[in-house]
Design a protein around this motif. Sequence first.
Motif, PDB file in Angstrom:
ATOM      1  N   VAL A 246       0.849  -1.199   0.000  1.00 60.16           N
ATOM      2  CA  VAL A 246       0.000   0.000   0.000  1.00 60.16           C
ATOM      3  C   VAL A 246       0.882   1.245   0.000  1.00 60.16           C
ATOM      4  N   CYS A 247       0.332   2.322  -0.516  1.00 54.07           N
ATOM      5  CA  CYS A 247       1.018   3.622  -0.569  1.00 54.07           C
ATOM      6  C   CYS A 247       1.390   4.051   0.851  1.00 54.07           C
ATOM      7  N   LEU A 248       2.623   4.556   1.029  1.00 55.46           N
ATOM      8  CA  LEU A 248       3.075   4.993   2.351  1.00 55.46           C
ATOM      9  C   LEU A 248       2.301   6.215   2.826  1.00 55.46           C
ATOM     10  N   GLY A 249       1.681   6.937   1.890  1.00 51.04           N
ATOM     11  CA  GLY A 249       0.933   8.135   2.267  1.00 51.04           C
ATOM     12  C   GLY A 249      -0.526   7.841   2.543  1.00 51.04           C
ATOM     13  N   CYS A 250      -1.257   7.406   1.497  1.00 51.83           N
ATOM     14  CA  CYS A 250      -2.715   7.317   1.609  1.00 51.83           C
ATOM     15  C   CYS A 250      -3.219   5.891   1.791  1.00 51.83           C
ATOM     16  N   ALA A 251      -2.316   4.880   1.767  1.00 49.44           N
ATOM     17  CA  ALA A 251      -2.669   3.475   1.961  1.00 49.44           C
ATOM     18  C   ALA A 251      -3.496   2.890   0.800  1.00 49.44           C
TER      19      ALA A 251
ATOM     20  N   LEU B  91       5.154   5.361  -2.947  1.00 46.31           N
ATOM     21  CA  LEU B  91       3.967   6.205  -2.867  1.00 46.31           C
ATOM     22  C   LEU B  91       3.194   6.070  -4.169  1.00 46.31           C
ATOM     23  N   CYS B  92       1.887   6.297  -4.107  1.00 44.29           N
ATOM     24  CA  CYS B  92       1.075   6.241  -5.320  1.00 44.29           C
ATOM     25  C   CYS B  92       1.329   7.514  -6.141  1.00 44.29           C
ATOM     26  N   PRO B  93       0.938   7.512  -7.433  1.00 49.49           N
ATOM     27  CA  PRO B  93       1.213   8.679  -8.287  1.00 49.49           C
ATOM     28  C   PRO B  93       0.593   9.975  -7.761  1.00 49.49           C
TER      29      PRO B  93
HETATM   30 ZN    ZN Z   1      -0.955   7.628  -1.985  1.00 48.56          ZN
END
Ligand code: ZN
Length: 255
Positions: free
Chosen positions: A25-30, A39-41
Amino acid sequence: MMTGSVARGANTMVRWTARVLFPPVCLGCADHVTQPGTLCPACWPRLRFLERPWCAVMGTPFSVEMGEGIVSAEAIANPPPFARARSAVIYHGVARQMVQGLKFRDRTDLAPWMARWMLRAGAELVSDADAVIPVPLHRGRLLMRRFNQSAELARACARLSGLAYAPEALLRVKKTRQQVGLGAREREANVRGAFRVPRERLAAVSGRRIILIDDVYTTGATVSAAARVLKRAGARQVDVLTFARVLPGDFLPDE
Ligand SMILES: [Zn+2]
């Protein structure tokens, strides 16, 4: 004995199983991402890494190239009790989400990834250090929150860099108010007398070069109080490494 291709096949199978059971999962928004530790784009552009040229002491960026070893006006006007401070990212947007995820939502899975970025920003500190010490929580707060986010980061930094990890070398002996909501002066007063090196741990500090680890550098009041205590206990050098940094001028008491 397994042949190379069978071993590789088994490895791929293990990775595949892990991917299905624990999708990255994205480290920011999961949100789901393809690789762990990314992190996701949508989140990437919302993260601001601190880059050179920066003040040799404070690690704060200069807007123009000043050459190596240049020190900011801030560091000259108020020389800190530590030798150097470095941080990976500016405390803003996704970085703030990550700090709060680690601190309040038990996302301890973030710590190794945050530590990787910290070690990149603090490479010159790591090569000069003997041990890593986290900014401690008071025992009462530790019981309430169950873990210390700075210790999670410090342990990951120690493991990834091979430096000694000495969390017992510094204690928080005063139950301080949360720094949030306090101005710079009040923060200093709040952490005065808060830290102590226990006598039985003097050997872990005396004559040693220490990296003090915290999650966020805000006004520097906390790490300065801790660094003073470590120096008084005989530390040869104290550097500060944090994941995120509130830039001078960006400080708001509620951060
Ligand atoms: Zn994200």
